[in-house]
Motif scaffolding. Structure first.
Motif, PDB file in Angstrom:
ATOM      1  N   ASN A 201      -2.260   9.191  76.235  1.00 46.76           N
ATOM      2  CA  ASN A 201      -2.002   7.911  76.886  1.00 46.76           C
ATOM      3  C   ASN A 201      -3.047   7.646  77.968  1.00 46.76           C
ATOM      4  OD1 ASN A 201      -1.121   9.114  79.466  1.00 46.76           O
ATOM      5  ND2 ASN A 201       0.701   9.761  78.335  1.00 46.76           N
ATOM      6  N   GLY A 202      -3.042   6.438  78.472  1.00 49.28           N
ATOM      7  CA  GLY A 202      -4.063   6.029  79.428  1.00 49.28           C
ATOM      8  C   GLY A 202      -4.061   6.829  80.713  1.00 49.28           C
ATOM      9  N   TRP A 203      -2.860   7.231  81.182  1.00 50.06           N
ATOM     10  CA  TRP A 203      -2.788   8.005  82.412  1.00 50.06           C
ATOM     11  C   TRP A 203      -3.459   9.360  82.271  1.00 50.06           C
ATOM     12  CZ3 TRP A 203      -2.227   5.914  86.840  1.00 50.06           C
ATOM     13  CH2 TRP A 203      -1.440   4.772  87.011  1.00 50.06           C
ATOM     14  N   ALA A 204      -3.337   9.979  81.098  1.00 48.41           N
ATOM     15  CA  ALA A 204      -3.988  11.276  80.890  1.00 48.41           C
ATOM     16  C   ALA A 204      -5.503  11.135  81.013  1.00 48.41           C
ATOM     17  CB  ALA A 204      -3.618  11.841  79.521  1.00 48.41           C
ATOM     18  N   TYR A 205      -6.069  10.081  80.391  1.00 52.31           N
ATOM     19  CA  TYR A 205      -7.514   9.853  80.507  1.00 52.31           C
ATOM     20  C   TYR A 205      -7.902   9.555  81.954  1.00 52.31           C
ATOM     21  CZ  TYR A 205      -8.029   9.737  75.434  1.00 52.31           C
ATOM     22  OH  TYR A 205      -8.052  10.079  74.105  1.00 52.31           O
ATOM     23  N   PHE A 206      -7.069   8.781  82.645  1.00 50.31           N
ATOM     24  CA  PHE A 206      -7.382   8.432  84.027  1.00 50.31           C
ATOM     25  C   PHE A 206      -7.451   9.674  84.911  1.00 50.31           C
ATOM     26  CE2 PHE A 206      -5.765   7.707  88.329  1.00 50.31           C
ATOM     27  CZ  PHE A 206      -6.721   6.824  88.810  1.00 50.31           C
ATOM     28  N   TRP A 207      -6.420  10.545  84.826  1.00 53.54           N
ATOM     29  CA  TRP A 207      -6.384  11.696  85.720  1.00 53.54           C
ATOM     30  C   TRP A 207      -7.425  12.743  85.345  1.00 53.54           C
ATOM     31  CZ3 TRP A 207      -4.662  11.015  90.212  1.00 53.54           C
ATOM     32  CH2 TRP A 207      -3.566  10.180  90.456  1.00 53.54           C
ATOM     33  N   VAL A 208      -7.692  12.920  84.064  1.00 51.92           N
ATOM     34  CA  VAL A 208      -8.785  13.822  83.676  1.00 51.92           C
ATOM     35  C   VAL A 208     -10.099  13.300  84.242  1.00 51.92           C
ATOM     36  CG1 VAL A 208     -10.143  14.696  81.748  1.00 51.92           C
ATOM     37  CG2 VAL A 208      -7.664  14.756  81.626  1.00 51.92           C
ATOM     38  N   GLY A 209     -10.338  11.992  84.088  1.00 51.75           N
ATOM     39  CA  GLY A 209     -11.560  11.401  84.621  1.00 51.75           C
ATOM     40  C   GLY A 209     -11.627  11.487  86.136  1.00 51.75           C
ATOM     41  N   PHE A 210     -10.500  11.248  86.791  1.00 48.91           N
ATOM     42  CA  PHE A 210     -10.471  11.270  88.260  1.00 48.91           C
ATOM     43  C   PHE A 210     -10.843  12.650  88.783  1.00 48.91           C
ATOM     44  CE2 PHE A 210      -8.219  12.205  92.201  1.00 48.91           C
ATOM     45  CZ  PHE A 210      -8.620  11.151  93.011  1.00 48.91           C
ATOM     46  N   PHE A 211     -10.219  13.709  88.254  1.00 51.82           N
ATOM     47  CA  PHE A 211     -10.494  15.043  88.768  1.00 51.82           C
ATOM     48  C   PHE A 211     -11.863  15.551  88.312  1.00 51.82           C
ATOM     49  CE2 PHE A 211      -5.884  14.971  89.366  1.00 51.82           C
ATOM     50  CZ  PHE A 211      -5.826  15.420  90.675  1.00 51.82           C
ATOM     51  N   THR A 212     -12.356  15.059  87.197  1.00 51.93           N
ATOM     52  CA  THR A 212     -13.727  15.392  86.797  1.00 51.93           C
ATOM     53  C   THR A 212     -14.723  14.820  87.791  1.00 51.93           C
ATOM     54  OG1 THR A 212     -13.129  15.485  84.443  1.00 51.93           O
ATOM     55  CG2 THR A 212     -15.457  15.138  84.981  1.00 51.93           C
ATOM     56  N   VAL A 213     -14.573  13.543  88.110  1.00 52.12           N
ATOM     57  CA  VAL A 213     -15.485  12.892  89.062  1.00 52.12           C
ATOM     58  C   VAL A 213     -15.339  13.497  90.454  1.00 52.12           C
ATOM     59  CG1 VAL A 213     -16.027  10.707  90.200  1.00 52.12           C
ATOM     60  CG2 VAL A 213     -15.564  10.745  87.744  1.00 52.12           C
ATOM     61  N   ALA A 214     -14.098  13.746  90.877  1.00 48.57           N
ATOM     62  CA  ALA A 214     -13.878  14.315  92.216  1.00 48.57           C
ATOM     63  C   ALA A 214     -14.521  15.696  92.342  1.00 48.57           C
ATOM     64  CB  ALA A 214     -12.378  14.402  92.498  1.00 48.57           C
ATOM     65  N   THR A 215     -14.379  16.525  91.315  1.00 53.99           N
ATOM     66  CA  THR A 215     -14.994  17.854  91.354  1.00 53.99           C
ATOM     67  C   THR A 215     -16.507  17.758  91.376  1.00 53.99           C
ATOM     68  OG1 THR A 215     -13.101  18.766  90.114  1.00 53.99           O
ATOM     69  CG2 THR A 215     -15.109  20.091  90.194  1.00 53.99           C
ATOM     70  N   TYR A 216     -17.036  16.904  90.538  1.00 56.48           N
ATOM     71  CA  TYR A 216     -18.497  16.729  90.453  1.00 56.48           C
ATOM     72  C   TYR A 216     -19.068  16.258  91.792  1.00 56.48           C
ATOM     73  CZ  TYR A 216     -22.924  14.515  89.080  1.00 56.48           C
ATOM     74  OH  TYR A 216     -24.233  14.119  88.999  1.00 56.48           O
ATOM     75  N   LEU A 217     -18.421  15.287  92.429  1.00 58.07           N
ATOM     76  CA  LEU A 217     -18.930  14.750  93.693  1.00 58.07           C
ATOM     77  C   LEU A 217     -18.719  15.733  94.844  1.00 58.07           C
ATOM     78  CD1 LEU A 217     -17.782  11.015  93.499  1.00 58.07           C
ATOM     79  CD2 LEU A 217     -20.060  11.947  93.073  1.00 58.07           C
TER      80      LEU A 217
END
Length: 476
Positions: A201-217
């Motif tokens: 679902n969309g929330w799963a993609y959102f949170w995976v993307g959010f924590f990916t970007v947060a970790t990277y930054l």
């Protein structure tokens, strides 16, 4: 350990001021200067490597491990079930979460009062991921000097290739971090399959993307900025430190005055201390400070400067410990106490909270029974002339498997249950069961009587729960 802060008078109107600052105003914002951390090996770095491997192993593996068919750690929000190390908790157990948070807080206070910011230096997620990203950077771009030279070079295919490879590795680690984090809330095997087949679902993609970007930054770009400006711990740690707190410190009595010299030159002959002013302690610091300036809030207690300084002391045939874990009292020649009122207070509260949580978990019954009497009517007579009371039984099954319960009632002569007494409750289910109880009026001696409902499991013979309620009848 000096508490004085060096102050330099700046005259905006002087010729040495910024030529572009003609109005005499002072700039309050300074652009970030990139910190090139030098790799160092040593005792404390080995400790960090072990803690890093343990913590990262726990983080990435726990979400894949199952115990008796249940994930070792899973916060199943839709089902309102929280699986932790073989136990299942429900929203009614949130008081345990409060207790665990209090334990974590006082554990942090206790350790900080004893050893300063060792949490930041060895186990903080920001530190752990930053050191992983720096390790990747060193493997791809080279040593500190090689990275500085690479950044100064004009754009070339070699530079672009190295930078692209580094950022691709960072993003891969960040993606694995994001997937694993979401895997603690969404079964990881299903998550991986759903994400890459575009079924999530969309929330799963959102949170995976959010924590990916947060970790990277955070770990790749911001690094020490998170510790200096975003983390509140750096600001309030000072209230937990005292002259007996053991922190990373430079010994000015031994090191000053600083100065370069040949290895075979005795420092006393030149009126120098043991510090050769090599700057290695600054080059290895992940926050870019000079520990020789005294205790600073930017210091995360990682002890890289200790390893770097000990390496130089070995080369100069000087004793180790010019920079070491020590206390302000020890630096000033006074005795230092490990146990004192502050640490004893934190330790006692911590021990009491841990004991309370262990006791609650040890005595926790994996089922719950509550009997709520219908207050809309005192009592009634049924067709047999017996006195009836109506109840709602609240049954909760907090075990991992469905349970079949037998319900009985006692406390009065000839009391019986007229409704179903054999109930099956699924794992994690909360069931509200309407129940009618009657009694022969000839046996009622008083209008208000104590009765007990008993619930025993056919699935698990050791699982028995009881609760009290009231039975109301006519006055004799």
């Amino acid at each position: 350990m000096s508490s004085e802060i060096p102050v330099k008078q700046v005259d905006p109107s002087s010729d040495t001021s910024d030529n572009n600052n003609k109005s005499g105003t002072v700039e309050l914002y300074a652009s970030r200067k990139k910190i090139y951390v030098k790799e160092v090996k040593g005792f404390f770095q080995r400790i960090r490597n072990v803690s890093l491997l343990v913590l990262m192993g726990m983080y990435f593996l726990f979400t894949w491990i199952t115990l008796d068919g249940q994930p070792l750690v899973l916060f199943d929000l839709p089902a309102r079930e929280f699986h932790l190390y073989g136990m299942t908790f429900y929203p009614k157990d949130f008081f345990l979460l409060s207790g665990m948070l209090i334990v974590s807080a006082f554990g942090l206070f206790f350790i900080t009062a004893l050893f300063g910011r060792v949490w930041c230096g060895y186990t903080c997620p920001q530190t752990v991921w930053t050191f992983i990203f720096m390790w990747v950077e060193e493997r791809i771009e080279g040593s500190r000097n090689q990275r500085i030279k690479l950044d100064k070079l004009p754009q070339s295919s070699r530079k672009i290739m190295k930078k692209s490879l580094k950022h691709a590795a960072w993003l891969l680690i960040a993606l694995a971090t994001g997937l694993t984090f979401v895997g603690y809330f969404y079964p990881i095997r299903d998550l991986i399959a759903d994400i890459f087949t575009f079924q999530a679902n969309g929330w799963a993609y959102f949170w995976v993307g959010f924590f990916t970007v947060a970790t990277y930054l955070n770990a790749g770009w911001m690094r020490e900025q998170v510790c200096l400006y975003m983390c509140p711990y750096a600001r309030f740690q000072s209230v937990m430190l005292d002259p007996d707190t053991r922190v990373v410190s430079y010994d000015p009595n031994r090191g000053e005055p600083r100065g370069g010299r040949r290895k075979d030159a005795a420092p006393t002959e030149r009126g120098l201390g043991d510090c050769i002013d090599c700057g290695q302690c600054v080059q290895v610091c992940p926050t870019g400070i000079d520990i020789r300036d005294g205790l600073q809030y930017e210091c995360i207690g990682c002890a890289l400067c200790i390893d770097a300084c000990d390496e130089i002391m070995d080369k100069m045939d000087y004793p180790r410990g010019l920079i070491r874990y020590t206390t302000e009292n020890e630096l000033e020649g006074r005795p230092s106490k490990l146990l004192r009122l502050r640490t004893l207070g934190y330790g006692v509260v911590l021990a009491l909270m841990i004991g309370a949580i262990v006791f609650v978990l040890a005595t926790r019954i994996p089922a719950q029974l509550d009997a709520l009497r219908d207050r809309g009517a005192l009592f009634s007579f049924n067709g047999e002339g017996r006195v009836e009371n109506t109840y709602t039984l609240k049954i909760a099954n907090m075990t991992e498997v469905p349970q079949t319960f037998l319900v009985s009632v006692s406390g009065m002569d000839d009391i019986r249950i007229l409704t179903d007494t054999r109930i099956t409750v699924d794992s994690g289910e909360n069931l509200a069961l309407p129940t009618v109880v009657d009694v022969d009026p000839e046996t009622i001696e008083q209008s208000n009587n104590t009765i007990r409902f008993r619930m025993s499991s056919e699935t698990d013979r050791s699982l028995i729960v009881e609760t009290e309620s009231r039975f109301v009848g006519p006055n004799r």
